[in-house]
Motif scaffolding. Structure first.
Motif, PDB file in Angstrom:
ATOM      1  N   GLU A  15       0.851  -1.195   0.186  1.00 45.47           N
ATOM      2  CA  GLU A  15       0.003   0.178  -0.060  1.00 45.47           C
ATOM      3  C   GLU A  15       0.971   1.323  -0.441  1.00 45.47           C
ATOM      4  O   GLU A  15       1.910   1.236   0.566  1.00 45.47           O
ATOM      5  CB  GLU A  15      -1.033   0.037   1.148  1.00 45.47           C
ATOM      6  CG  GLU A  15      -0.188   0.204   2.348  1.00 45.47           C
ATOM      7  CD  GLU A  15      -1.468   0.184   3.500  1.00 45.47           C
ATOM      8  OE1 GLU A  15      -2.182   0.778   3.583  1.00 45.47           O
ATOM      9  OE2 GLU A  15      -0.827  -0.445   4.940  1.00 45.47           O
ATOM     10  N   THR A  18       0.561   7.027   2.173  1.00 36.16           N
ATOM     11  CA  THR A  18      -0.468   7.751   2.632  1.00 36.16           C
ATOM     12  C   THR A  18      -1.781   6.723   3.094  1.00 36.16           C
ATOM     13  O   THR A  18      -2.288   7.177   4.152  1.00 36.16           O
ATOM     14  CB  THR A  18      -0.963   8.582   1.413  1.00 36.16           C
ATOM     15  OG1 THR A  18      -0.932   7.976   0.274  1.00 36.16           O
ATOM     16  CG2 THR A  18      -0.029   9.771   0.771  1.00 36.16           C
ATOM     17  N   ALA A  19      -1.931   5.713   2.508  1.00 39.37           N
ATOM     18  CA  ALA A  19      -3.076   5.005   3.021  1.00 39.37           C
ATOM     19  C   ALA A  19      -2.655   4.429   4.290  1.00 39.37           C
ATOM     20  O   ALA A  19      -3.528   4.196   5.098  1.00 39.37           O
ATOM     21  CB  ALA A  19      -3.168   3.743   1.824  1.00 39.37           C
ATOM     22  N   TYR A  20      -1.190   4.077   4.357  1.00 35.96           N
ATOM     23  CA  TYR A  20      -1.040   3.329   5.601  1.00 35.96           C
ATOM     24  C   TYR A  20      -1.158   4.249   6.816  1.00 35.96           C
ATOM     25  O   TYR A  20      -1.520   4.140   7.830  1.00 35.96           O
ATOM     26  CB  TYR A  20       0.464   3.030   5.559  1.00 35.96           C
ATOM     27  CG  TYR A  20       1.153   2.259   6.906  1.00 35.96           C
ATOM     28  CD1 TYR A  20       0.913   1.178   7.238  1.00 35.96           C
ATOM     29  CD2 TYR A  20       1.922   3.181   7.851  1.00 35.96           C
ATOM     30  CE1 TYR A  20       1.455   0.790   8.368  1.00 35.96           C
ATOM     31  CE2 TYR A  20       2.387   2.615   9.019  1.00 35.96           C
ATOM     32  CZ  TYR A  20       2.086   1.347   9.200  1.00 35.96           C
ATOM     33  OH  TYR A  20       2.500   0.813  10.602  1.00 35.96           O
ATOM     34  N   GLU A  22      -3.226   7.003   6.850  1.00 33.39           N
ATOM     35  CA  GLU A  22      -4.570   6.969   7.175  1.00 33.39           C
ATOM     36  C   GLU A  22      -4.944   5.815   8.071  1.00 33.39           C
ATOM     37  O   GLU A  22      -5.855   6.308   9.229  1.00 33.39           O
ATOM     38  CB  GLU A  22      -5.347   7.155   5.918  1.00 33.39           C
ATOM     39  CG  GLU A  22      -5.308   8.337   4.988  1.00 33.39           C
ATOM     40  CD  GLU A  22      -5.917   7.909   3.682  1.00 33.39           C
ATOM     41  OE1 GLU A  22      -6.683   6.900   3.447  1.00 33.39           O
ATOM     42  OE2 GLU A  22      -5.602   8.871   2.606  1.00 33.39           O
ATOM     43  N   ARG A  23      -4.386   4.772   7.980  1.00 36.70           N
ATOM     44  CA  ARG A  23      -5.010   3.597   9.156  1.00 36.70           C
ATOM     45  C   ARG A  23      -4.267   3.936  10.326  1.00 36.70           C
ATOM     46  O   ARG A  23      -5.012   3.534  11.141  1.00 36.70           O
ATOM     47  CB  ARG A  23      -4.540   2.259   8.252  1.00 36.70           C
ATOM     48  CG  ARG A  23      -5.322   1.842   7.088  1.00 36.70           C
ATOM     49  CD  ARG A  23      -5.193   0.621   6.664  1.00 36.70           C
ATOM     50  NE  ARG A  23      -3.721   0.176   6.374  1.00 36.70           N
ATOM     51  CZ  ARG A  23      -3.369  -0.803   7.120  1.00 36.70           C
ATOM     52  NH1 ARG A  23      -3.876  -1.303   8.588  1.00 36.70           N
ATOM     53  NH2 ARG A  23      -2.095  -1.254   7.043  1.00 36.70           N
ATOM     54  N   ARG A 112      -8.396   3.817  -9.481  1.00 39.01           N
ATOM     55  CA  ARG A 112      -7.056   3.795  -8.723  1.00 39.01           C
ATOM     56  C   ARG A 112      -6.093   4.794  -9.574  1.00 39.01           C
ATOM     57  O   ARG A 112      -5.476   5.722  -9.053  1.00 39.01           O
ATOM     58  CB  ARG A 112      -6.498   2.539  -8.445  1.00 39.01           C
ATOM     59  CG  ARG A 112      -5.120   2.724  -7.482  1.00 39.01           C
ATOM     60  CD  ARG A 112      -4.448   1.292  -7.281  1.00 39.01           C
ATOM     61  NE  ARG A 112      -3.833   0.852  -8.629  1.00 39.01           N
ATOM     62  CZ  ARG A 112      -2.685   1.418  -9.287  1.00 39.01           C
ATOM     63  NH1 ARG A 112      -2.188   2.550  -8.336  1.00 39.01           N
ATOM     64  NH2 ARG A 112      -2.049   0.935 -10.108  1.00 39.01           N
TER      65      ARG A 112
END
Length: 141
Positions: A15, A18-20, A22-23, A112
């Motif tokens: 991933e 930025t997604a990490y 966010e989590r 995506r």
């Protein structure tokens, strides 16, 4: 107090950073993690590879000497380099449905790819155009 979820190591293969992150923020929110604990938690869960990269980027300083937002900024800048829009659009326009790939998965992948193309208000138009070209190519023997 109950703990909700858990944080895994960051893996650039799985991933975007930025997604990490966010989590990580969602985890902090769900578990009411106070600001003064966030940096220590992040540094302890990002994994040895990412921590090593971070140490190198911050040398001669140490990650725990920085603020949480500074560390997030350094990680983001390193793992999400600025993209060249024309190259991203090229990838978007060149994408075709793979053999055995479902339409749902294909559409998700187009969305995506479109996310980094800066289409703005023209996103739906470009998406429809790309999808229609794919359908035409697919029907041509």
């Amino acid at each position: 107090m109950a703990k909700f979820g858990h944080l895994q190591e960051f893996n650039v293969e799985l991933e975007p950073i930025t997604a990490y992150l966010e989590r990580v923020e969602l985890y902090f929110s769900a578990n009411s993690i106070e600001e003064d604990k966030r940096l220590a938690i992040l540094l302890s869960v990002i994994g040895p590879k990412t921590y090593g990269v971070l140490r190198n980027l911050l040398a001669p300083g140490r990650p725990q000497e920085k603020g949480y937002s500074d560390v997030v900024q350094v990680l983001t800048r390193h793992f999400e380099p600025q993209r060249i829009v024309i190259a991203e659009r090229f990838k978007f326009y060149r994408r075709s449905q793979g053999e055995g790939e479902s339409v749902v998965d294909f559409v998700a992948e187009l969305r995506r790819l479109a996310s980094s193309c800066e289409f703005g208000d023209f996103l739906n138009e470009r998406f429809a155009w790309s999808f229609s070209v794919w359908v035409i190519k697919r029907d041509v023997p």
